[in-house]
Design an enzyme around this catalytic site. Structure first.
Site, PDB file in Angstrom:
ATOM      1  N   LYS A   1     -35.621   9.270 -13.535  1.00  0.00           N
ATOM      2  CA  LYS A   1     -35.727  10.733 -13.549  1.00  0.00           C
ATOM      3  C   LYS A   1     -34.814  11.272 -14.643  1.00  0.00           C
ATOM      4  O   LYS A   1     -33.625  10.908 -14.704  1.00  0.00           O
ATOM      5  CB  LYS A   1     -35.276  11.234 -12.184  1.00  0.00           C
ATOM      6  CG  LYS A   1     -35.887  12.522 -11.714  1.00  0.00           C
ATOM      7  CD  LYS A   1     -35.381  12.774 -10.298  1.00  0.00           C
ATOM      8  CE  LYS A   1     -35.958  13.982  -9.676  1.00  0.00           C
ATOM      9  NZ  LYS A   1     -35.250  14.326  -8.433  1.00  0.00           N
TER      10      LYS A   1
HETATM   11  C1  E4P Z   1     -36.858  16.957  -6.704  1.00  0.00           C
HETATM   12  O1  E4P Z   1     -37.048  15.833  -7.120  1.00  0.00           O
HETATM   13  C2  E4P Z   1     -35.543  17.467  -6.291  1.00  0.00           C
HETATM   14  O2  E4P Z   1     -34.796  16.409  -5.791  1.00  0.00           O
HETATM   15  C3  E4P Z   1     -35.643  18.474  -5.181  1.00  0.00           C
HETATM   16  O3  E4P Z   1     -36.942  18.737  -4.775  1.00  0.00           O
HETATM   17  C4  E4P Z   1     -34.736  19.645  -5.337  1.00  0.00           C
HETATM   18  O4  E4P Z   1     -34.889  20.486  -4.239  1.00  0.00           O
HETATM   19  P1  E4P Z   1     -33.843  21.625  -3.840  1.00  0.00           P
HETATM   20  O5  E4P Z   1     -34.141  22.827  -4.660  1.00  0.00           O
HETATM   21  O6  E4P Z   1     -34.102  21.855  -2.384  1.00  0.00           O
HETATM   22  O7  E4P Z   1     -32.478  21.047  -4.091  1.00  0.00           O
END
Ligand code: E4P
Length: 220
Positions: free
Chosen positions: A83
Site C-alpha cells: 500500500k
Molecule cells: C483503508 O485501507 C484504510 O485503512 C481505512 O479504510 C481508513 O478508514 P478510516 O477513515 O476509518 O480510518
C-alpha cells in the site's frame, strides 16, 4: 463485490474469515499501532489466515525508501499487496512495483483526478476514503460514482475500485449499486450487514411453530 476487512486484529480476522465471506484484509499504520504488535509479524500472520490480497502500507515518503520497503513487504507472503500513499513518489513506487508483478493498493485517494493517476500508474487497487469525505461535509459516494464511471470508459485500466473508510452498511450498498469492485470495512460493519429486526422476529416465530410440531429433521 469482494469484501475486505479493515483491521490488524487477528482475532477479529479469524472470526470473520470463518464466515467464508472475507476476500482480503487492509491494514494501515494506525491499525498496526492499535494492534500493539510488530508490523511484519502481524502481516505475515494475516496472510496465513486469509489467502486473498492483504494490504501492508509503506512508512517512508521518498521513492527510494518506499521501493525498498515495498520489496521487503512483498517478500513476506505471496498475497501481500503493498500500500502506497497517493503522492508523486507513491505513484512512482506503484509503477515500479506493479511492473515487477507486485500488487499495489494506492491509498488516501480523495479525488477522481487522483484515481486516474493511480490507474495510469498500474495500481491493482485504488482506495477512495468515503467516510473521511463525509466527515468534512462532502459526499464520499459521489467520488465512488465518478471513479467507477471513469474507469468503465477505459477497459485498459485494470485498477479495482476499493471503497475505503467505510462507516456503515449503506456505504456498501451504495458502492455495490455503482459497481465498485471491493469494499473494505471495519469488522462491526460486516457484522451489521447481517442484521435485520424482521429476520430475528421471523426466525423466532418459525422456531416457536416448529417446536409445536414435535418433529426433528435429523431424527425424522
Ligand atoms: C483503508 O485501507 C484504510 O485503512 C481505512 O479504510 C481508513 O478508514 P478510516 O477513515 O476509518 O480510518
Amino acid at each position: 463485490m469482494k469484501f475486505f476487512i479493515d483491521t490488524a486484529d487477528v482475532a477479529e480476522i479469524r472470526d470473520l474469515a470463518a464466515t467464508g465471506l472475507v476476500d482480503g484484509v487492509t491494514t494501515n499504520p494506525s491499525l498496526i499501532a492499535k494492534s500493539g504488535r510488530k508490523f511484519l509479524d502481524v502481516v505475515q500472520e494475516i496472510c496465513s489466515i486469509v489467502p486473498g490480497p492483504i494490504s501492508a502500507e509503506v512508512a517512508a515518503t521518498d521513492y527510494k525508501t518506499m521501493l525498498a520497503e515495498g520489496h521487503k513487504l512483498a517478500k513476506l507472503a505471496k498475497n501481500v499487496t503493498v500500500k502506497v500513499p497517493l503522492t508523486p513518489d507513491g505513484l512512482k513506487t506503484c509503477k515500479a512495483l506493479s511492473s515487477e508483478g507486485t500488487m499495489v493498493n494506492v491509498t488516501l485517494c480523495f479525488s477522481a483526478a487522483q484515481a486516474i493517476l493511480a490507474a495510469k500508474a498500474g495500481a491493482s487497487f485504488i482506495s477512495p476514503f468515503v467516510g473521511r469525505l463525509d466527515d468534512i461535509g462532502s459526499d464520499g459516494m459521489i467520488l465512488i460514482r465518478d471513479i467507477c464511471a471513469i474507469y468503465k470508459q477505459y477497459p485498459a485500466f485494470k485498477t479495482e475500485v476499493l471503497v475505503a473508510s467505510v462507516r456503515h452498511p449503506i456505504h456498501i450498498v451504495e458502492s455495490a449499486k455503482m459497481g465498485a469492485h471491493v469494499a473494505t470495512m471495519p469488522p462491526n460493519v460486516l457484522r451489521q450487514m447481517f442484521q435485520h429486526p424482521l429476520t430475528d422476529k421471523g426466525l423466532a416465530a418459525f422456531l416457536a411453530d416448529w417446536k409445536k410440531t414435535g418433529q426433528s429433521i435429523l431424527e425424522g
